[in-house]
Design a protein around this motif. Structure first.
Motif, PDB file in Angstrom:
ATOM      1  N   PRO A   1      13.806  12.969  -3.010  1.00 51.50           N
ATOM      2  CA  PRO A   1      13.723  13.470  -1.626  1.00 51.50           C
ATOM      3  C   PRO A   1      13.182  12.413  -0.662  1.00 51.50           C
ATOM      4  CG  PRO A   1      12.767  15.055  -3.137  1.00 51.50           C
ATOM      5  CD  PRO A   1      13.051  13.829  -3.932  1.00 51.50           C
ATOM      6  N   ILE A   2      12.224  11.600  -1.146  1.00 50.90           N
ATOM      7  CA  ILE A   2      11.674  10.564  -0.277  1.00 50.90           C
ATOM      8  C   ILE A   2      12.744   9.522   0.018  1.00 50.90           C
ATOM      9  CG2 ILE A   2       9.954   8.730  -0.142  1.00 50.90           C
ATOM     10  CD1 ILE A   2       8.150  10.429  -1.895  1.00 50.90           C
TER      11      ILE A   2
ATOM     12  N   PHE B   1       2.349  13.510 -11.125  1.00 54.36           N
ATOM     13  CA  PHE B   1       3.267  14.605 -11.461  1.00 54.36           C
ATOM     14  C   PHE B   1       3.899  14.385 -12.832  1.00 54.36           C
ATOM     15  CE2 PHE B   1       3.283  15.349  -6.794  1.00 54.36           C
ATOM     16  CZ  PHE B   1       2.765  16.620  -6.871  1.00 54.36           C
TER      17      PHE B   1
ATOM     18  N   GLU C   1       2.709  11.258   1.875  1.00 51.67           N
ATOM     19  CA  GLU C   1       3.714  10.195   1.745  1.00 51.67           C
ATOM     20  C   GLU C   1       4.176   9.764   3.135  1.00 51.67           C
ATOM     21  OE1 GLU C   1       7.456   8.367   1.692  1.00 51.67           O
ATOM     22  OE2 GLU C   1       7.415  10.498   2.112  1.00 51.67           O
TER      23      GLU C   1
ATOM     24  N   GLN D   1      16.581   8.892   7.772  1.00 51.19           N
ATOM     25  CA  GLN D   1      15.846   8.557   8.996  1.00 51.19           C
ATOM     26  C   GLN D   1      16.114   7.122   9.443  1.00 51.19           C
ATOM     27  OE1 GLN D   1      14.560  10.955  10.449  1.00 51.19           O
ATOM     28  NE2 GLN D   1      13.604  12.389   9.061  1.00 51.19           N
TER      29      GLN D   1
ATOM     30  N   GLU E   1       1.615   7.588   4.843  1.00 58.19           N
ATOM     31  CA  GLU E   1       1.628   6.202   4.363  1.00 58.19           C
ATOM     32  C   GLU E   1       2.869   5.469   4.860  1.00 58.19           C
ATOM     33  OE1 GLU E   1      -0.737   4.741   2.792  1.00 58.19           O
ATOM     34  OE2 GLU E   1      -2.012   6.439   2.271  1.00 58.19           O
ATOM     35  N   ARG E   2       3.999   6.184   4.915  1.00 62.26           N
ATOM     36  CA  ARG E   2       5.233   5.525   5.331  1.00 62.26           C
ATOM     37  C   ARG E   2       5.181   5.122   6.804  1.00 62.26           C
ATOM     38  NH1 ARG E   2      10.740   8.765   5.501  1.00 62.26           N
ATOM     39  NH2 ARG E   2       9.978   9.555   3.529  1.00 62.26           N
TER      40      ARG E   2
ATOM     41  N   TYR F   1      -5.062  10.929  -5.310  1.00 62.01           N
ATOM     42  CA  TYR F   1      -3.930  11.007  -4.390  1.00 62.01           C
ATOM     43  C   TYR F   1      -4.313  11.660  -3.059  1.00 62.01           C
ATOM     44  CZ  TYR F   1       0.716  12.034  -2.570  1.00 62.01           C
ATOM     45  OH  TYR F   1       1.806  12.134  -1.762  1.00 62.01           O
ATOM     46  N   ILE F   2      -4.521  12.973  -3.050  1.00 64.73           N
ATOM     47  CA  ILE F   2      -4.696  13.677  -1.786  1.00 64.73           C
ATOM     48  C   ILE F   2      -6.093  13.482  -1.216  1.00 64.73           C
ATOM     49  CG2 ILE F   2      -4.653  15.919  -0.672  1.00 64.73           C
ATOM     50  CD1 ILE F   2      -1.961  15.537  -1.459  1.00 64.73           C
ATOM     51  N   GLY F   3      -7.114  13.564  -2.062  1.00 67.51           N
ATOM     52  CA  GLY F   3      -8.480  13.384  -1.569  1.00 67.51           C
ATOM     53  C   GLY F   3      -9.125  14.693  -1.178  1.00 67.51           C
ATOM     54  N   THR F   4      -8.439  15.499  -0.416  1.00 66.67           N
ATOM     55  CA  THR F   4      -8.977  16.784   0.002  1.00 66.67           C
ATOM     56  C   THR F   4      -7.948  17.849  -0.322  1.00 66.67           C
ATOM     57  OG1 THR F   4     -10.007  15.632   1.803  1.00 66.67           O
ATOM     58  CG2 THR F   4     -10.002  18.012   1.929  1.00 66.67           C
TER      59      THR F   4
ATOM     60  N   LYS G   1       0.278   4.006  -2.802  1.00 70.09           N
ATOM     61  CA  LYS G   1      -0.373   5.270  -2.445  1.00 70.09           C
ATOM     62  C   LYS G   1       0.623   6.381  -2.194  1.00 70.09           C
ATOM     63  CE  LYS G   1      -4.175   5.001   0.401  1.00 70.09           C
ATOM     64  NZ  LYS G   1      -4.915   4.329   1.488  1.00 70.09           N
ATOM     65  N   GLY G   2       1.755   6.028  -1.613  1.00 70.37           N
ATOM     66  CA  GLY G   2       2.681   7.079  -1.186  1.00 70.37           C
ATOM     67  C   GLY G   2       3.684   7.454  -2.258  1.00 70.37           C
TER      68      GLY G   2
ATOM     69  N   GLU H   1       0.809  -1.204   0.000  1.00 71.66           N
ATOM     70  CA  GLU H   1       0.000   0.000   0.000  1.00 71.66           C
ATOM     71  C   GLU H   1       0.852   1.268   0.000  1.00 71.66           C
ATOM     72  OE1 GLU H   1      -2.718  -0.212   3.172  1.00 71.66           O
ATOM     73  OE2 GLU H   1      -3.731   1.644   2.604  1.00 71.66           O
ATOM     74  N   TYR H   2       1.918   1.252   0.784  1.00 72.81           N
ATOM     75  CA  TYR H   2       2.748   2.452   0.880  1.00 72.81           C
ATOM     76  C   TYR H   2       3.340   2.809  -0.474  1.00 72.81           C
ATOM     77  CZ  TYR H   2       6.962   5.171   1.600  1.00 72.81           C
ATOM     78  OH  TYR H   2       7.941   6.105   1.487  1.00 72.81           O
TER      79      TYR H   2
ATOM     80  N   ASP I   1      15.143  10.903   2.454  1.00 73.09           N
ATOM     81  CA  ASP I   1      14.571  10.990   3.797  1.00 73.09           C
ATOM     82  C   ASP I   1      14.554   9.622   4.464  1.00 73.09           C
ATOM     83  OD1 ASP I   1      13.389  12.503   5.872  1.00 73.09           O
ATOM     84  OD2 ASP I   1      11.452  11.625   5.371  1.00 73.09           O
ATOM     85  N   VAL I   2      14.153   8.596   3.689  1.00 72.27           N
ATOM     86  CA  VAL I   2      14.149   7.250   4.247  1.00 72.27           C
ATOM     87  C   VAL I   2      15.563   6.848   4.644  1.00 72.27           C
ATOM     88  CG1 VAL I   2      13.743   4.832   3.704  1.00 72.27           C
ATOM     89  CG2 VAL I   2      12.100   6.539   2.995  1.00 72.27           C
TER      90      VAL I   2
ATOM     91  N   TYR J   1      -6.291  17.953   6.384  1.00 75.70           N
ATOM     92  CA  TYR J   1      -7.403  17.766   5.463  1.00 75.70           C
ATOM     93  C   TYR J   1      -7.144  16.593   4.537  1.00 75.70           C
ATOM     94  CZ  TYR J   1     -10.096  21.876   6.673  1.00 75.70           C
ATOM     95  OH  TYR J   1     -10.881  22.778   7.320  1.00 75.70           O
TER      96      TYR J   1
ATOM     97  N   TYR K   1      -4.750  14.348  -9.020  1.00 75.07           N
ATOM     98  CA  TYR K   1      -4.087  14.699  -7.761  1.00 75.07           C
ATOM     99  C   TYR K   1      -5.123  14.788  -6.645  1.00 75.07           C
ATOM    100  CZ  TYR K   1      -1.170  17.637  -4.664  1.00 75.07           C
ATOM    101  OH  TYR K   1      -0.458  18.152  -3.605  1.00 75.07           O
TER     102      TYR K   1
END
Lengths: 355, 443
Positions: free
Chosen positions: A294-295, A59, B88, A302, B91-92, A251-254, A50-51, A46-47, A298-299, B113, A247
């Motif tokens: 960037p993701i 994009f 993101e 972190q 989800e992570r 993706y975002i929903g709201t 969706k992520g 899922e990650y 970050d992973v 939101y 988008y």
């Protein structure tokens, strides 16, 4: 050795005009689509869906739209995010206010609204060029976001000005699982990317490129400048509009108007600069670079360096590495990642006997 | 080329070794994902709040050995205050740790939101302390969302009450004029309807003046303020807009002690850049500044002395943002404790159990004293019906060097706020096809 078109003869016009004239390319694309459509939904969790993958595709579509305008037609634009906002808010209102509106039609109408707005803000391009045009599109960016915030009708009078996307349903099937959302986005993006590829190969694309390279010369050989430029604005905004709708819905929903700010426009511009200006695959490569790197950093920071670095350095380090990599790639290949890929292909053709 | 491959391989190897050791340690730990922002335009807020929060969790681990023996663990995810990155991160973080993410607190209304629909599916409580979706205070429609302590509407009524107090009674508000200078965004506009309702109720006039983002140019707005000659100015600002407004007020000679800010206007980061002009400026806040509270002393003692503190600039301990982070930590830990009392002490709580914990959170004055946070944050009691739980704010005044607490806790006017919340929540429920819960049936 493996990547060589020797022996592939084109004996008909259709085979000469196909999108990928080299058989290895066709097989490669087929395999890629097979993996994307069959393997990925089965394997990715899922990650990832969706992520990472959905935003990457969304994009990519927006970058593709800007690439048509900037890369092929040569009109610099800083309003891509605003056109995405038009697409998102228009689709939302079509779904909300018209009973029984089919989802895909709403997306398409969202794109059409964005295209109309794009034409209006493309009008200055008939008189002004280059950086001056960028400033005119900047006006679109600020005006549209202001308008969406100011007129509460667009957000159905929500006190906080945000819209909440409706459920996605096509022929009674509800797209709510990550796999189904991913497949929906992937299908739309695949179809639109193939359409774009065909457009830039055809008369329309050639006219765009002629205008990009020298508009006076293009006019002399009989290309209608106004028609060509405005068409580029319309098609580009249509792509951005659909990307904006995806988008919001997938993706975002709201979303709030503020989410489509100038930063996002710049981000999309950077995607095509890094990916490759004037290239369809460049939009995907650039989007992968700007969204995923960037993701990944970050992973990495972190997880791997957890506790080893002070938190403020850990966060800023990502930005520094990211910025450094942008500079590195632009120095190594100013024409973008797509050009690197092209060079690789040319080298592969000669491999293993380069001389 | 070879060197590159080697480097890459070793990086992968190191990461796999480290991540496997991390998995082993997670067995009996309550995981809290932190979608922090330490870079970007709001980094000063993010680093302070998440720093204070991490310090408090470190304190609980070091001093008490966790919550009834369950140690707290956490991981940060950089959002840059960007909604797409925040999703993101959501989800992570959501399935990390022994039982997934215990609570998602993004400190950004945009990210809030974006995940509101997702949290109900994934069964993770979304806790927004002092920001976020105001009408989510109606727990019947939003069972998974907790805009705790106070929301913008409650705070707006508390501000008017405070102004009434200063004028010598609510009846003295009649005929007064209040200017509302707001950030021209969804956030800034949120209190306009509420101020209009109160203006009609108390008989004062209110003038709304927008400032466009980012707000570093406010000459025309303050010219208008001078023409209007208001008795009070409410500053609903954000970021660089705040010091600019304070300086502009000084320029036209508007008394700063007649300016009341929202809590996003009320940190050291907003007043220090305005220099001497900020002296006398008043702001609301659901937590106070200062280090003179036992809980902060304990953090300095148990976390910073052994060198485990999160803040690099130790002078920021006790600042408004830092203390706000400690409040976040206290609420998260107390929710875990509440949930454990129901579902088993010493166990790792799941998202559903955490939701129960937040919904039954009851931090009264006695508990606050035990936590060493008396007067530091308001007492609170969350119920199924009321996901706000308090609505109290204090007012602080900048004396040129630091914030001085001006009032005791001032209650919100629920009689105005609650009907508007219920109306807005009902509209959302209708739009989304949600059937509100019946709170009398909730255990």
């Amino acid at each position: 050795m493996l990547y060589r078109e020797a022996g592939q003869f084109k004996s008909s016009y259709t085979s000469d005009q196909q999108i990928f004239p080299i058989r290895q390319d066709r097989i490669g694309i087929m395999l890629l689509l097979l993996v994307a459509f069959v393997l990925v939904p089965g394997m990715a969790d899922e990650y990832w869906l969706k992520g990472i993958l959905i935003p990457f595709l969304v994009f990519s579509l927006a970058a593709l739209g800007l690439n048509i305008l900037t890369g092929y037609a040569g009109q610099l634009s800083l309003g891509s995010a605003a056109f995405m906002a038009v697409g998102a808010f228009a689709s939302y209102n079509f779904m909300l206010r018209i009973d029984g509106m089919p989802l895909l039609v709403a997306f398409a109408l969202g794109g059409v609204m964005a295209a109309l707005v794009g034409i209006v803000f493309g009008l200055p391009s008939l008189r002004i060029k280059g950086f001056y045009l960028a400033v005119a599109t900047l006006a679109a960016q600020f005006f549209i976001i202001w308008l969406l915030t100011k007129v509460s009708w667009f957000s159905n009078d929500s006190t906080s000005g945000v819209i909440s996307a409706q459920e996605m349903e096509i022929f009674g099937y509800v797209f709510d699982s990550p796999e189904s959302k991913y497949l929906l986005v992937l299908s739309i993006v695949t179809v639109m990317a193939l359409m774009a590829k065909n457009m830039v190969r055809g008369a329309v694309g050639r006219a765009w490129m002629a205008v990009r390279d020298m508009d006076v010369a293009a006019e002399v050989i009989g290309i209608r400048i106004m028609h060509t430029k405005l068409l580029a604005f319309a098609v580009s905004s249509f792509y951005c509009g659909v990307a904006g709708a995806l988008y919001a819905y997938a993706y975002i929903g709201t979303v709030e108007p503020e989410g489509f700010n100038l930063d996002l426009s710049f981000k999309i511009l950077f995607m095509i600069i890094i990916g490759g200006v004037g290239s369809i695959s460049g939009a995907f490569l650039g989007s992968a670079f700007i969204v995923l790197l960037p993701i990944f950093l970050d992973v990495l920071v972190q997880d791997v360096f957890a506790g080893l670095l002070p938190p403020s350095i850990a966060s800023n380090l990502q930005l520094m590495v990211f910025g450094g990599l942008i500079i590195f790639f632009l120095i190594v290949e100013p024409h973008g990642l797509a050009r690197l890929w092209q060079i690789t292909k040319e080298k592969l053709r000669l491999w293993p006997f380069p001389h | 080329m070879k060197l590159k491959t080697k480097l890459l391989l070793s990086a992968v190897a190191v990461s796999s070794v480290l991540s496997s050791s991390a998995v082993l340690a997670q067995a009996n730990e309550q995981f809290i994902g932190l979608p922090s922002y330490r870079v970007g335009p709001y980094a000063s807020g993010g680093s302070g709040i998440y720093g204070g929060w991490i310090d408090y969790m470190n304190l609980v681990n070091a001093r008490d050995g966790g919550v009834n023996g369950v140690k707290l663990s956490w991981e940060e995810c950089e959002t840059e205050y960007n909604t797409a990155r925040g999703v993101e991160c959501y989800e992570r973080l959501k399935s990390k740790g022994a039982s997934g993410n215990s609570a998602f607190m993004p400190l950004s209304t945009g990210i809030t939101y974006a995940v509101i629909d997702k949290v109900a599916q994934d069964k993770i409580p979304l806790v927004t302390i002092g920001y976020g979706r105001t009408d989510a205070s109606d727990g019947r429609v939003f069972p998974w969302v907790f805009p705790l302590l106070t929301n913008y509407w409650s705070q707006s009524t508390a501000k008017i009450k405070f102004i009434g107090q200063r004028e010598g009674g609510m009846d003295k508000l009649k005929g007064k004029k209040i200017v509302n200078i707001y950030h021209d965004s969804a956030y800034g506009k949120e209190t306009i309807p509420l101020l209009d309702v109160q203006a009609a109720k108390y008989g004062f006039t209110v003038v709304h003046i927008p400032v466009s983002h980012p707000g570093n140019e406010q000459q025309s707005q303050w010219l208008r303020v001078r023409q209007e000659k208001p008795d009070w100015v409410i500053l609903r600002g954000w970021g660089v807009m705040n010091p600019t407004a304070i300086k502009a007020a000084a320029k036209i000679g508007f008394p700063r002690d007649k300016m009341v800010g929202v809590w996003w206007s009320g940190a050291e980061e907003d007043t220090v850049p305005a220099g001497a002009a900020a002296k006398g400026f008043i702001t609301a806040g659901f937590n106070v500044a200062g280090t003179n509270y036992p809980v902060i002393k304990a953090i300095q003692d148990k976390v910073y002395k052994p060198g485990n503190g999160n803040m690099e600039d130790k002078a920021r301990i006790g600042s408004v943002y830092y203390n706000r982070g400690v409040v976040h930590g206290i609420i998260a830990v107390e929710a875990i404790r509440t949930a454990q009392e129901k579902f088993g002490k010493g166990k790792v709580m799941t998202g559903e159990q955490m939701r129960w914990g937040f919904e039954h959170l009851d931090i009264d004055a006695k508990r606050l004293k035990a936590l060493g946070a008396e007067g530091f944050m308001p007492d609170m009691k969350v119920t199924c019906l009321d996901h706000e739980g308090s609505g109290k704010v204090k007012f602080q005044q900048w004396d040129g060097k630091q914030w001085k607490v001006l009032t005791d806790w001032i209650d919100a006017d629920k009689s105005i706020v609650r009907p508007m919340i219920e109306e807005s929540a009902a509209k959302y429920a209708k739009e989304k096809g949600i059937t509100p819960r019946d709170c009398s049936k909730e255990g």
